[in-house]
Design an enzyme around this catalytic site. Structure first.
Site, PDB file in Angstrom:
ATOM      1  N   ASN A 128     -18.627 -15.105 -12.664  1.00  0.00           N
ATOM      2  CA  ASN A 128     -19.200 -16.048 -13.636  1.00  0.00           C
ATOM      3  C   ASN A 128     -18.435 -17.366 -13.534  1.00  0.00           C
ATOM      4  O   ASN A 128     -17.313 -17.474 -14.030  1.00  0.00           O
ATOM      5  CB  ASN A 128     -19.081 -15.421 -15.038  1.00  0.00           C
ATOM      6  CG  ASN A 128     -19.556 -16.354 -16.131  1.00  0.00           C
ATOM      7  OD1 ASN A 128     -20.117 -17.412 -15.863  1.00  0.00           O
ATOM      8  ND2 ASN A 128     -19.329 -15.954 -17.376  1.00  0.00           N
TER       9      ASN A 128
ATOM     10  N   LYS B 265     -19.107 -20.092 -14.920  1.00  0.00           N
ATOM     11  CA  LYS B 265     -19.184 -20.855 -16.186  1.00  0.00           C
ATOM     12  C   LYS B 265     -19.520 -22.324 -15.908  1.00  0.00           C
ATOM     13  O   LYS B 265     -20.217 -22.626 -14.939  1.00  0.00           O
ATOM     14  CB  LYS B 265     -17.877 -20.675 -16.982  1.00  0.00           C
ATOM     15  CG  LYS B 265     -17.518 -19.197 -17.160  1.00  0.00           C
ATOM     16  CD  LYS B 265     -16.461 -18.938 -18.184  1.00  0.00           C
ATOM     17  CE  LYS B 265     -16.216 -17.435 -18.263  1.00  0.00           C
ATOM     18  NZ  LYS B 265     -15.275 -17.068 -19.294  1.00  0.00           N
TER      19      LYS B 265
ATOM     20  N   HIS C   4     -23.449 -13.583 -23.203  1.00  0.00           N
ATOM     21  CA  HIS C   4     -22.017 -13.845 -23.013  1.00  0.00           C
ATOM     22  C   HIS C   4     -21.396 -14.278 -24.347  1.00  0.00           C
ATOM     23  O   HIS C   4     -22.015 -15.009 -25.117  1.00  0.00           O
ATOM     24  CB  HIS C   4     -21.799 -14.919 -21.950  1.00  0.00           C
ATOM     25  CG  HIS C   4     -20.371 -14.997 -21.525  1.00  0.00           C
ATOM     26  ND1 HIS C   4     -19.432 -15.671 -22.256  1.00  0.00           N
ATOM     27  CD2 HIS C   4     -19.705 -14.433 -20.487  1.00  0.00           C
ATOM     28  CE1 HIS C   4     -18.243 -15.515 -21.672  1.00  0.00           C
ATOM     29  NE2 HIS C   4     -18.390 -14.774 -20.594  1.00  0.00           N
TER      30      HIS C   4
ATOM     31  N   GLU D  54     -19.259 -16.408 -25.097  1.00  0.00           N
ATOM     32  CA  GLU D  54     -19.147 -17.857 -25.339  1.00  0.00           C
ATOM     33  C   GLU D  54     -20.435 -18.391 -25.938  1.00  0.00           C
ATOM     34  O   GLU D  54     -20.406 -19.275 -26.804  1.00  0.00           O
ATOM     35  CB  GLU D  54     -18.779 -18.573 -24.019  1.00  0.00           C
ATOM     36  CG  GLU D  54     -17.302 -18.362 -23.689  1.00  0.00           C
ATOM     37  CD  GLU D  54     -16.948 -18.347 -22.213  1.00  0.00           C
ATOM     38  OE1 GLU D  54     -17.767 -18.781 -21.379  1.00  0.00           O
ATOM     39  OE2 GLU D  54     -15.844 -17.875 -21.888  1.00  0.00           O
TER      40      GLU D  54
ATOM     41  N   GLU E 200     -16.973  -6.945 -22.416  1.00  0.00           N
ATOM     42  CA  GLU E 200     -16.018  -8.048 -22.316  1.00  0.00           C
ATOM     43  C   GLU E 200     -15.372  -8.301 -23.682  1.00  0.00           C
ATOM     44  O   GLU E 200     -15.942  -9.033 -24.513  1.00  0.00           O
ATOM     45  CB  GLU E 200     -16.733  -9.321 -21.862  1.00  0.00           C
ATOM     46  CG  GLU E 200     -17.386  -9.209 -20.508  1.00  0.00           C
ATOM     47  CD  GLU E 200     -17.544 -10.578 -19.874  1.00  0.00           C
ATOM     48  OE1 GLU E 200     -16.895 -10.824 -18.848  1.00  0.00           O
ATOM     49  OE2 GLU E 200     -18.282 -11.405 -20.414  1.00  0.00           O
TER      50      GLU E 200
ATOM     51  N   GLY F  23     -10.543 -15.243 -20.608  1.00  0.00           N
ATOM     52  CA  GLY F  23      -9.882 -16.518 -20.350  1.00  0.00           C
ATOM     53  C   GLY F  23      -8.495 -16.634 -20.968  1.00  0.00           C
ATOM     54  O   GLY F  23      -7.917 -17.711 -21.028  1.00  0.00           O
TER      55      GLY F  23
ATOM     56  N   SER G 267     -10.169 -11.502 -18.059  1.00  0.00           N
ATOM     57  CA  SER G 267      -8.894 -11.702 -17.352  1.00  0.00           C
ATOM     58  C   SER G 267      -8.674 -10.732 -16.187  1.00  0.00           C
ATOM     59  O   SER G 267      -7.539 -10.364 -15.892  1.00  0.00           O
ATOM     60  CB  SER G 267      -7.717 -11.656 -18.337  1.00  0.00           C
ATOM     61  OG  SER G 267      -7.818 -12.729 -19.264  1.00  0.00           O
TER      62      SER G 267
HETATM   63  P1  PGA Z   1     -12.238 -14.466 -17.439  1.00  0.00           P
HETATM   64  O1  PGA Z   1     -13.760 -14.526 -17.959  1.00  0.00           O
HETATM   65  O2  PGA Z   1     -12.234 -13.581 -16.214  1.00  0.00           O
HETATM   66  O3  PGA Z   1     -11.890 -15.899 -17.103  1.00  0.00           O
HETATM   67  O4  PGA Z   1     -11.424 -13.910 -18.536  1.00  0.00           O
HETATM   68  C1  PGA Z   1     -14.580 -13.403 -17.917  1.00  0.00           C
HETATM   69  C2  PGA Z   1     -15.954 -13.744 -18.437  1.00  0.00           C
HETATM   70  O5  PGA Z   1     -16.070 -14.524 -19.383  1.00  0.00           O
HETATM   71  O6  PGA Z   1     -16.966 -13.245 -17.917  1.00  0.00           O
END
Ligand code: PGA
Length: 260
Positions: free
Chosen positions: A10, A12, A102, A104, A172, A178, A218
């Site tokens: 992803n 983003k 997601h 976010e 997740e 992140g 992460s």
């Molecule tokens: P990250 O994000 O690996 O940067 O923690 C994972 C995601 O949001 O899919």
């Protein structure tokens, strides 16, 4: 029933044309030094998700054994919805996958469980496969409601969908996204198992056995193997590390499953 290891990247809201070209070059040149590694790449289904504006570009450059995903799509047919991208448009561009729900988007754009369920149903109805994300916040984990939260998020999808064949469920935990604070293999396994049980009880034994449940939050080249060794972890959704060459190492974590 065997579940093919699945690794999603992803990207983003990151990248310029030049940066995107560089990432794709790294993926395309991923070393295949021995027969064994050919096998590894064959073992994993790999899907990368650039921002909308780069989708056709990435699709045209990317090796043919990897696929692309959009990071979102609109909840119904196109029309007067400024700024949105419909599932039909993704079909028209030959984009086979979409990430929906997601955290976010749930948190920053107020996407509710029900809205995400409607989006999943809409994308599937157009023949697009879905990486559907669920996960609890730190507050929810600390109050002991992790399983209830992810079950409610999954139920909202199940309420709108009868066929799970084209859904990959991504667990997740929001507190791990992140942050560099990855879930322990035991924490991931515990929730994945609960999700599989939920699918068993609510969508049937076959759906539970065949649906890939992938972990995100992460994941990196150093922690992926230990996570992949968990019996109910069927792959990863990778954010930050998917922009780096270590994404290849994460794909290679599929080898762990060979001996499981
Ligand atoms: P990250 O994000 O690996 O940067 O923690 C994972 C995601 O949001 O899919």
């Amino acid at each position: 029933m065997g579940r093919k290891f699945f690794v999603g990247g992803n990207w983003k809201c990151n990248g310029t044309t030049e940066e995107v070209k560089k990432i794709v070059t790294t993926l395309n040149e991923a070393e295949v030094p021995s027969e064994d590694v050919v096998d590894v790449l064959f073992l994993a289904e790999v899907v990368v998700s650039p921002p909308f504006v780069f989708l056709p570009f990435v699709k045209s450059l990317l090796r043919s054994d990897f696929q692309v995903a959009a990071q979102n799509c609109w909840v119904r047919k196109g029309g007067a919805f400024t700024g949105e991208i419909s599932a039909e448009m993704l079909v028209n561009l030959g984009v086979p996958w979409v990430i929906l729900g997601h955290s976010e988007r749930r948190a920053l754009l107020n996407e509710t469980n029900e809205f995400v369920g409607d989006k999943v149903a809409c994308a599937l109805s157009q023949g697009i496969k879905v990486i559907a994300c669920v996960g609890e916040t730190l507050e929810q984990r600390e109050s002991g409601s992790t399983v209830a939260v992810v079950a409610a998020q999954t139920k909202a999808i199940a309420d709108k969908v009868s066929n799970w064949a084209h859904i990959v469920l991504a667990y997740e935990p929001v507190w791990a996204i992140g942050t560099g604070k990855v879930a322990t293999p035991a924490q991931a396994q515990e929730v994945h198992l609960e999700l599989r049980k939920w699918l068993h009880d609510n969508a049937g034994a076959e759906v539970a056995a065949s649906t890939r449940i992938i972990y995100g939050g992460s994941v990196n080249g150093a922690n992926c193997k230990e996570l992949a060794a968990q019996p109910d972890v069927d792959g990863f959704l990778v954010g930050g590390a998917s922009l780096k060459p270590e994404f290849i190492d994460i794909i290679k974590a599929a080898t762990v499953k060979k001996n499981v």
